[in-house]
Write a protein that holds these residues in place. Structure first.
Motif, mmCIF file in Angstrom:
data_model
loop_
_atom_site.group_PDB
_atom_site.id
_atom_site.type_symbol
_atom_site.label_atom_id
_atom_site.label_comp_id
_atom_site.label_asym_id
_atom_site.label_seq_id
_atom_site.Cartn_x
_atom_site.Cartn_y
_atom_site.Cartn_z
ATOM 1 N N GLY A 145 0.815 -1.213 0.000
ATOM 2 C CA GLY A 145 0.000 0.000 0.000
ATOM 3 C C GLY A 145 0.848 1.262 0.000
ATOM 4 N N ILE A 146 1.946 1.243 0.768
ATOM 5 C CA ILE A 146 2.840 2.407 0.826
ATOM 6 C C ILE A 146 3.488 2.647 -0.532
ATOM 7 N N LEU A 147 3.917 1.577 -1.215
ATOM 8 C CA LEU A 147 4.553 1.723 -2.528
ATOM 9 C C LEU A 147 3.593 2.346 -3.541
ATOM 10 N N VAL A 148 2.326 1.923 -3.509
ATOM 11 C CA VAL A 148 1.329 2.514 -4.418
ATOM 12 C C VAL A 148 1.071 3.971 -4.051
ATOM 13 N N LEU A 149 0.991 4.254 -2.751
ATOM 14 C CA LEU A 149 0.754 5.626 -2.297
ATOM 15 C C LEU A 149 1.905 6.544 -2.680
ATOM 16 N N VAL A 150 3.135 6.069 -2.552
ATOM 17 C CA VAL A 150 4.308 6.864 -2.944
ATOM 18 C C VAL A 150 4.293 7.107 -4.448
ATOM 19 N N SER A 151 3.925 6.101 -5.229
ATOM 20 C CA SER A 151 3.851 6.248 -6.690
ATOM 21 C C SER A 151 2.835 7.318 -7.077
ATOM 22 N N PHE A 152 1.669 7.270 -6.428
ATOM 23 C CA PHE A 152 0.629 8.263 -6.728
ATOM 24 C C PHE A 152 1.054 9.655 -6.274
ATOM 25 N N SER A 153 1.674 9.754 -5.101
ATOM 26 C CA SER A 153 2.098 11.056 -4.568
ATOM 27 C C SER A 153 3.145 11.695 -5.476
ATOM 28 N N ALA A 154 4.109 10.889 -5.947
ATOM 29 C CA ALA A 154 5.135 11.412 -6.859
ATOM 30 C C ALA A 154 4.510 11.876 -8.170
ATOM 31 N N SER A 155 3.537 11.128 -8.671
ATOM 32 C CA SER A 155 2.857 11.494 -9.918
ATOM 33 C C SER A 155 2.057 12.777 -9.741
ATOM 34 N N LEU A 156 1.371 12.899 -8.611
ATOM 35 C CA LEU A 156 0.586 14.107 -8.331
ATOM 36 C C LEU A 156 1.497 15.316 -8.185
ATOM 37 N N PHE A 157 2.641 15.136 -7.544
ATOM 38 C CA PHE A 157 3.595 16.231 -7.375
ATOM 39 C C PHE A 157 4.111 16.714 -8.730
ATOM 40 N N GLU A 158 4.444 15.781 -9.601
ATOM 41 C CA GLU A 158 4.930 16.185 -10.924
ATOM 42 C C GLU A 158 3.848 16.918 -11.704
ATOM 43 N N SER A 159 2.599 16.450 -11.589
ATOM 44 C CA SER A 159 1.500 17.114 -12.283
ATOM 45 C C SER A 159 1.302 18.537 -11.773
ATOM 46 N N LEU A 160 1.332 18.709 -10.452
ATOM 47 C CA LEU A 160 1.182 20.050 -9.870
ATOM 48 C C LEU A 160 2.331 20.956 -10.295
ATOM 49 N N PHE A 161 3.528 20.377 -10.389
ATOM 50 C CA PHE A 161 4.693 21.150 -10.812
ATOM 51 C C PHE A 161 4.516 21.648 -12.243
ATOM 52 N N HIS A 162 4.059 20.761 -13.149
ATOM 53 C CA HIS A 162 3.836 21.172 -14.539
ATOM 54 C C HIS A 162 2.738 22.239 -14.622
ATOM 55 N N ASN A 163 1.704 22.093 -13.808
ATOM 56 C CA ASN A 163 0.637 23.097 -13.797
ATOM 57 C C ASN A 163 1.159 24.445 -13.315
ATOM 58 N N PHE A 164 1.995 24.407 -12.292
ATOM 59 C CA PHE A 164 2.575 25.651 -11.772
ATOM 60 C C PHE A 164 3.388 26.355 -12.851
ATOM 61 N N ILE A 165 4.178 25.591 -13.591
ATOM 62 C CA ILE A 165 4.977 26.161 -14.681
ATOM 63 C C ILE A 165 4.060 26.745 -15.759
ATOM 64 N N ALA A 166 3.012 25.984 -16.130
ATOM 65 C CA ALA A 166 2.110 26.427 -17.204
ATOM 66 C C ALA A 166 1.347 27.690 -16.807
ATOM 67 N N LEU A 167 0.983 27.804 -15.543
ATOM 68 C CA LEU A 167 0.218 28.966 -15.096
ATOM 69 C C LEU A 167 1.063 30.238 -15.080
ATOM 70 N N GLN A 168 2.398 30.090 -15.123
ATOM 71 C CA GLN A 168 3.264 31.264 -15.173
ATOM 72 C C GLN A 168 3.321 31.864 -16.576
ATOM 73 N N LEU A 169 2.857 31.087 -17.573
ATOM 74 C CA LEU A 169 2.920 31.558 -18.963
ATOM 75 C C LEU A 169 1.775 32.526 -19.227
ATOM 76 N N LYS A 170 2.093 33.760 -19.513
ATOM 77 C CA LYS A 170 1.078 34.786 -19.739
ATOM 78 C C LYS A 170 0.982 35.206 -21.200
ATOM 79 N N CYS A 171 1.960 34.815 -21.991
ATOM 80 C CA CYS A 171 2.008 35.251 -23.381
ATOM 81 C C CYS A 171 2.407 34.076 -24.270
#
Length: 312
Positions: A145-171
């Motif tokens: 269960g921990i291994l699956v939870l870590v996999s999901f958490s890492a995936s969610l973190f990367e997704s949030l990171f990409h969203n943060f980068i994309a939201l900085q684009l204004k032009c």
């Protein structure tokens, strides 16, 4: 010859995706083809999940991870194909700004989940073959269960990171994305401001959550093969290899098509080549995974036959 000035767009409400084909006569065929591939993939992966959950003999860590992988594959193909099929039907490639960011988020989550789960499954096979007497102790339900939870958490973190980068684009220099879905790197390339730092951060994240899992798989299989070669009996070696065959095939297919898409986009500017590589990575791979596991894995095959007889 005068050079056209690039028009910068500061308020983007929607983007335009690339069609798989601009031939009007070919689009009905492609609509039926991709809809069929999507349905086959979803039904195949759901059948794997149903088979594992309904058969007590398959309630082991290996098949638990397989069912989670099938769930991730279902989400992965559902991120891109339904929108593409709808575009072929209504003859429109427009996608809203919010819709593009949402699609990109789920694409990163499920794509990263696939990568992380394949690494977890390689670790599971390493423990099963190299430390068989301690397998049930090491791969206990809590650790799984921990291994699956870590996999999901890492995936969610990367997704949030990409969203943060994309939201900085204004032009943006353009609103046409050279692919049939909102690919993170291709969306970033449309920005008109200097995105060198953002690109570097994105590539570093890709290395951490892409190359590191692949390295873990390679190390695991190096130790697995070394352990198998020390087995004296041919039957024992054959049995050990058979338990890894399906997973190794899926790993080669996933990373082969994924790396093909990455290097294809880097080495070639042709958007057509990018679309073909992306189709292999996002559509063909999730569709083939259930067939690979059901045809190459005897336990899954027997359970599918028992499930079929029970339903009939």
């Amino acid at each position: 010859m005068m050079k056209m000035k690039t028009k910068n767009i500061t308020h983007v409400l929607e983007f335009y995706l690339k069609r798989v084909s601009d031939d009007p006569e070919l689009q009905p065929f492609l609509w039926g083809l991709f809809l069929s591939m999507y349905l086959i993939s979803v039904l195949g992966n759901l059948l794997i999940i149903l088979t594992v959950s309904s058969d007590s003999h398959l309630h082991t860590p290996m098949y638990f991870f397989l069912s989670i992988l099938s769930l991730a594959d279902t989400g992965f193909i559902s991120t891109t194909v339904p929108n593409m099929v709808a575009d072929l039907q209504i003859h429109s490639t427009a996608i809203s700004y919010v819709g593009c960011l949402t699609q990109m988020s789920f694409f990163v989550i499920f794509g990263c989940m696939d990568s992380m789960l394949l690494t977890v499954m390689a670790y599971d096979r390493f423990v099963a073959i190299c430390y068989p007497l301690y397998y049930t102790v090491i791969m206990n339900p809590c650790r799984c269960g921990i291994l699956v939870l870590v996999s999901f958490s890492a995936s969610l973190f990367e997704s949030l990171f990409h969203n943060f980068i994309a939201l900085q684009l204004k032009c943006f220099k353009d609103v046409e994305i050279p692919n049939f879905f909102c690919h993170p790197s291709q969306l970033l390339s449309l920005a008109c401001n200097n995105t060198f730092d953002n690109s570097m951060f994105t590539y570093v994240m890709g290395i951490i959550l892409g190359v590191f899992p692949l390295s873990g798989i390679l190390v695991s299989y190096f130790k697995i093969i070394s352990s198998i070669l020390r087995i004296t009996s041919a039957g024992g070696r054959c049995k050990a290899f058979s338990t890894c065959g399906s997973h190794l095939t899926v790993v080669c297919l996933f990373y082969g098509t994924g790396l093909g898409e990455y290097f294809g986009s880097v080495l070639s500017d042709s958007s057509g080549n990018n679309v073909v590589a992306s189709l292999m990575y996002t559509v063909v791979t999730p569709m083939l995974n259930p067939f690979i596991y059901s045809l190459r894995n005897q336990d899954i095959s027997r359970s599918l036959k028992r499930l079929h007889f029970c339903l009939v």
